[in-house]
Design an enzyme around this catalytic site. Structure first.
Site, PDB file in Angstrom:
ATOM      1  N   ARG A  94       2.779  -4.334   2.223  1.00 29.18           N
ATOM      2  CA  ARG A  94       2.829  -2.877   2.085  1.00 29.18           C
ATOM      3  C   ARG A  94       3.345  -2.443   0.716  1.00 29.18           C
ATOM      4  NH1 ARG A  94       4.734  -4.581   6.857  1.00 29.18           N
ATOM      5  NH2 ARG A  94       3.718  -3.896   8.790  1.00 29.18           N
ATOM      6  N   HIS A 181      10.928  -2.321   6.332  1.00 30.71           N
ATOM      7  CA  HIS A 181       9.725  -2.380   7.163  1.00 30.71           C
ATOM      8  C   HIS A 181       8.716  -3.220   6.394  1.00 30.71           C
ATOM      9  CE1 HIS A 181       6.433  -1.414   9.777  1.00 30.71           C
ATOM     10  NE2 HIS A 181       5.789  -0.723   8.853  1.00 30.71           N
ATOM     11  N   THR A 235      -3.824   0.177  11.342  1.00 34.46           N
ATOM     12  CA  THR A 235      -2.874   0.344  12.443  1.00 34.46           C
ATOM     13  C   THR A 235      -2.682   1.835  12.693  1.00 34.46           C
ATOM     14  OG1 THR A 235      -0.947   0.334  10.964  1.00 34.46           O
ATOM     15  CG2 THR A 235      -1.649  -1.786  11.856  1.00 34.46           C
TER      16      THR A 235
END
Length: 320
Positions: A94, A181, A235
């Site tokens: 990410r 995350h 997602t």
């Protein structure tokens, strides 16, 4: 500021924004939902499609429409989902989105701040910790009112994995995934329990089931999002439900404890970086950050996660 009671704005009508729109409507707590997108027709289409669901039994007559940033002026909650997402053929990290999505977030925040500094902002755009840090530290917006979804979804994934292995309802698995995350996230195993039974006793008590390995679970949690991405191309459902969980906690002033991303200010000796630790969530946003007991190894992992994120923040190219 006078809010329109239970009004929510979603910024971004992509896969995640669309899923968030439908997920928050299913809460049956909102009076008005507005969706904003650079592609106005896309926003109008998503709003029109979602509005048709309000005709079904037990659905409140919510006003659902496309709008613009002026709609933020009286919103209680704003959800930022806009920005490019990882594609299956990208480098599957990410953090590669950092420069691009910080610029997207910068533009969004400037538009929001023209109309409000009172709404609670939920940051979903990845890399969420970088985006959250940027939003909290560059716009003179109350920090407690900007919340990154952080490891809320990672925590749900961890609980699901452990519940499945021990054949119990995942809602009875307690504990948190902390930190970034992303690749440096970790489970705080010293706090994981089922019905008060600490993790280090679970393999003995559930000896007829799978023996859970910590490293294996952490890897599965970290790889879960990437696996979904590879299989379906994006997602959406899990993160949308994470947003709904936060929205519900805020609208009902639940004082729920959830692992979300926010800039640390001395917690665990860490400063000037946003990552996830457990926080009390109320109608004011983040009411309090909690320093739950962690082992020495877990504190080291949290610091490693912080250092990883700080290196990305330091290298950001934010030239507009």
């Amino acid at each position: 500021m006078n809010f329109v009671k239970n009004k929510l704005v979603v910024v971004g009508a992509g896969m995640v924004g669309s899923a968030v729109l439908n997920s928050v409507l299913s809460l049956n707590l909102l009076s008005e939902v507005v969706i904003i997108d650079i592609n106005d027709n896309k926003a109008k289409g998503e709003a029109l499609d979602a509005s048709h669901t309000t005709s079904f039994a037990y659905s409140p007559n919510v006003k659902v429409r496309a709008g613009n940033y002026e709609d933020c002026a009286d919103a209680q909650i704003i959800v930022i989902t806009a920005g490019p997402s990882l594609k299956p053929d990208d480098k599957l990290d990410r953090l590669v989105l950092a420069d691009t999505n910080v610029k997207v977030t910068d533009s969004i925040m400037k538009n929001i701040c023209k109309y409000t500094k009172d709404a609670i902002i939920i940051v979903v755009t990845n890399p969420v910790d970088i985006a959250t840090y940027y939003c909290q530290n560059n716009f003179d917006y109350p920090k407690n009112k900007i919340i990154g979804t952080g490891t809320l979804l990672d925590t749900a994934r961890m609980r699901k994995i452990i519940g499945k292995k021990y054949n119990v309802d995942s809602k009875n698995v307690h504990g948190y995934v902390l930190g970034e995350h992303g690749g440096s996230s970790f489970t705080s195993w010293s706090d994981v329990n089922i019905a008060g039974i600490p993790f280090n006793q679970l393999n003995d008590i559930f000896k007829d089931h799978y023996k859970v390995d910590k490293d294996e679970v952490d890897k599965e949690v970290r790889d879960s999002g990437i696996e979904v991405l590879k299989l379906k191309g994006y997602t959406s459902a899990g993160i949308a439900m994470s947003v709904s969980r936060l929205v519900k906690a805020m609208l009902l002033n639940e004082q729920s404890i959830l692992p979300v991303s926010s800039t640390l200010e001395g917690e665990y000796g860490i400063n000037d970086v946003a990552l996830s630790i457990p926080c009390i969530i109320t109608s004011n946003g983040i009411e309090k950050k909690l320093e739950i007991p962690l082992s020495k190894d877990e504190v080291e992992k949290l610091n490693k996660s912080a250092d990883n994120l700080k290196s990305i923040i330091k290298g950001l190219n934010t030239n507009k």
